[in-house]
Every structure is written in C-alpha cells, then in structure tokens.
Scaffold this active site. Structure first.
Site, PDB file in Angstrom:
ATOM      1  N   LYS A 107      -0.791   4.908   4.435  1.00 33.32           N
ATOM      2  CA  LYS A 107      -1.665   3.943   5.124  1.00 33.32           C
ATOM      3  C   LYS A 107      -1.135   3.697   6.531  1.00 33.32           C
ATOM      4  O   LYS A 107       0.030   3.372   6.721  1.00 33.32           O
ATOM      5  CB  LYS A 107      -1.762   2.634   4.342  1.00 33.32           C
ATOM      6  N   HIS A 109       0.829  -1.204   0.000  1.00 31.78           N
ATOM      7  CA  HIS A 109       0.000   0.000   0.000  1.00 31.78           C
ATOM      8  C   HIS A 109       0.866   1.258   0.000  1.00 31.78           C
ATOM      9  O   HIS A 109       2.072   1.195   0.243  1.00 31.78           O
ATOM     10  CB  HIS A 109      -0.922   0.026   1.225  1.00 31.78           C
TER      11      HIS A 109
END
Length: 234
Positions: free
Chosen positions: A136, A132
C-alpha cells in the site's frame, strides 16, 4: 453490462472475478491512461490505479462521458476538479475510500459513537490505527481519513495527524505488515477502561464486490455520488 478496468493490479483482478460472476463482461483491461477510442464500448469504468495516475485517468474517463467508479486513494487534493468535470460532461462519478459493505456500515457506526463520546472528551483520549499490506503506497489509508473526517464532523476535534499532537487533533497510526488486506481500529481510552470499535477485512473480495455493485448502480445515473447513495444510508 460492459465494464472497463482502469488499473489491472491485484484489485483489478479481484474485481474482474466478481464482474464475471455477476454476469457482466470486461471489455477493457489497462494499466495505462486510456484513450477515448478505447472507451467507446464501455458502460462503466472502474478505476483502481495509483495515486499519481488517478487524476489523468479520471479526466479522460469523464471527458469521454464514461460513468466512473474510483477506488484509488491519495489524490483527493484534486477531487473538486473531478467533481466539476463530472457535472460539466453530464456523466456520473463515484469515489469511495473503501467499497466494502462492512466498512461503509462501520463508517456510520463510527459517527454515531463519536457523537456519543463527544460529551466525555475530558475523560477519554482518542486514537485511530490502520494496518495494511506492505504494497500500500499511501499512509494513512483513505479509509482511515474517512473515519477521522467522520469523527471531526460529529465532535469538537478539528484535524487529524500522524505526527502532530494536540487536544483538537485525532492521532492516526499507520502500520504496514505483509499480507494484511486492511484493519481499522478506533479507540477511546480513559484511566479506567477502553471503548473500541474495529473492522478487519479478510480478503480483497469485499472491496471488489462493493465496487461492482456501485458500478451496477451508477450505470444510468448522472451526477456525483458516494457509497451512502448506493447503500441508501443517507
């Protein structure tokens, strides 16, 4: 339909675009915990905030009888309390670790593959990887946890971990790389081959569209639901 956005970061802005495209109206955009007064004219709330704020946000929303869609991850130790709040206030709640149509189909594929591979535990080692963007906050991702739980429900594995190793533990590797919306990979590796399934998101639009579709679906419902209900995958 009048929609309130609780959490107005990158995902909130992406959701707003889809809301407008689909002919609905955004009547509230806040990055703080809303007050009951602010929720008066809302048909459905879509909550995408931060893990540390999620429970307080959901408590106010549900106690105000506001049907709520939640995509914030990292707060699930309080999920049972939220489910009980939903039922006690006769409203509707839907949490998903990922609202993408493709990811929810991937969840189903993952479970089917896990059932098939369980017969060959001795030959194949399992590994789960998620990648990600660097903004995040939680690791592993909620989506990776859902994938791991889907494997656990259909095999003799009984836990997942980013640190521990063991015959009954699914190892998860979490990577954070700039500008990656989300990639999830499940691998079964033997001495002679590798079987792999993966899902790669190209943008946030898939997550945003799924959240709005879920909001449209839940508007007149009562109870606790999942994306399986929305997509009729049960």
């Amino acid at each position: 339909m009048k929609i309130g956005l609780i959490g107005y970061g990158k995902m909130g802005k992406a959701i707003e675009e889809i809301v407008v495209e689909r002919g609905h109206e955004v009547v509230l955009k806040v990055s703080h915990t809303p007050t009951p007064e602010e929720l008066k004219d809302i048909d459905v709330a879509i909550e995408f905030s931060r893990p540390e704020y999620a429970y307080d946000n959901l408590k106010v929303l549900l106690e105000s009888n506001t049907p709520t869609i939640c995509g914030t991850t990292g707060w699930l130790d309080q999920q049972e309390e939220v489910n009980q709040l939903t039922l006690a206030n006769n409203t509707a709640f839907l949490y998903a670790s990922n609202f993408s149509l493709g990811v929810n189909l991937f969840f189903e594929l993952n479970q089917q593959l896990a059932r098939m591979m369980n017969k060959y535990r001795a030959e194949y080692n399992i590994n789960l990887e998620e990648i990600h963007h660097t903004q995040k906050l939680d690791a592993p991702s909620g989506t990776a946890i859902t994938i791991a739980e889907g494997i656990i429900d259909n095999t003799s594995y009984n836990n997942w971990s980013m640190e521990e190793q063991g015959e009954s533990i699914i190892p998860i590797e979490a990577k954070r790389i700039e500008n990656v919306p989300g990639t999830h990979i499940v691998q079964y590796t033997s001495e002679v081959d590798t079987i792999e399934i993966s899902h790669t998101a190209h943008s946030r639009k898939g997550f945003a569209l799924g959240a709005v579709i879920a909001a449209e679906w839940i508007a007149d419902k009562k109870g606790v639901f999942s994306m399986k209900d929305v997509l009729e995958l049960n």
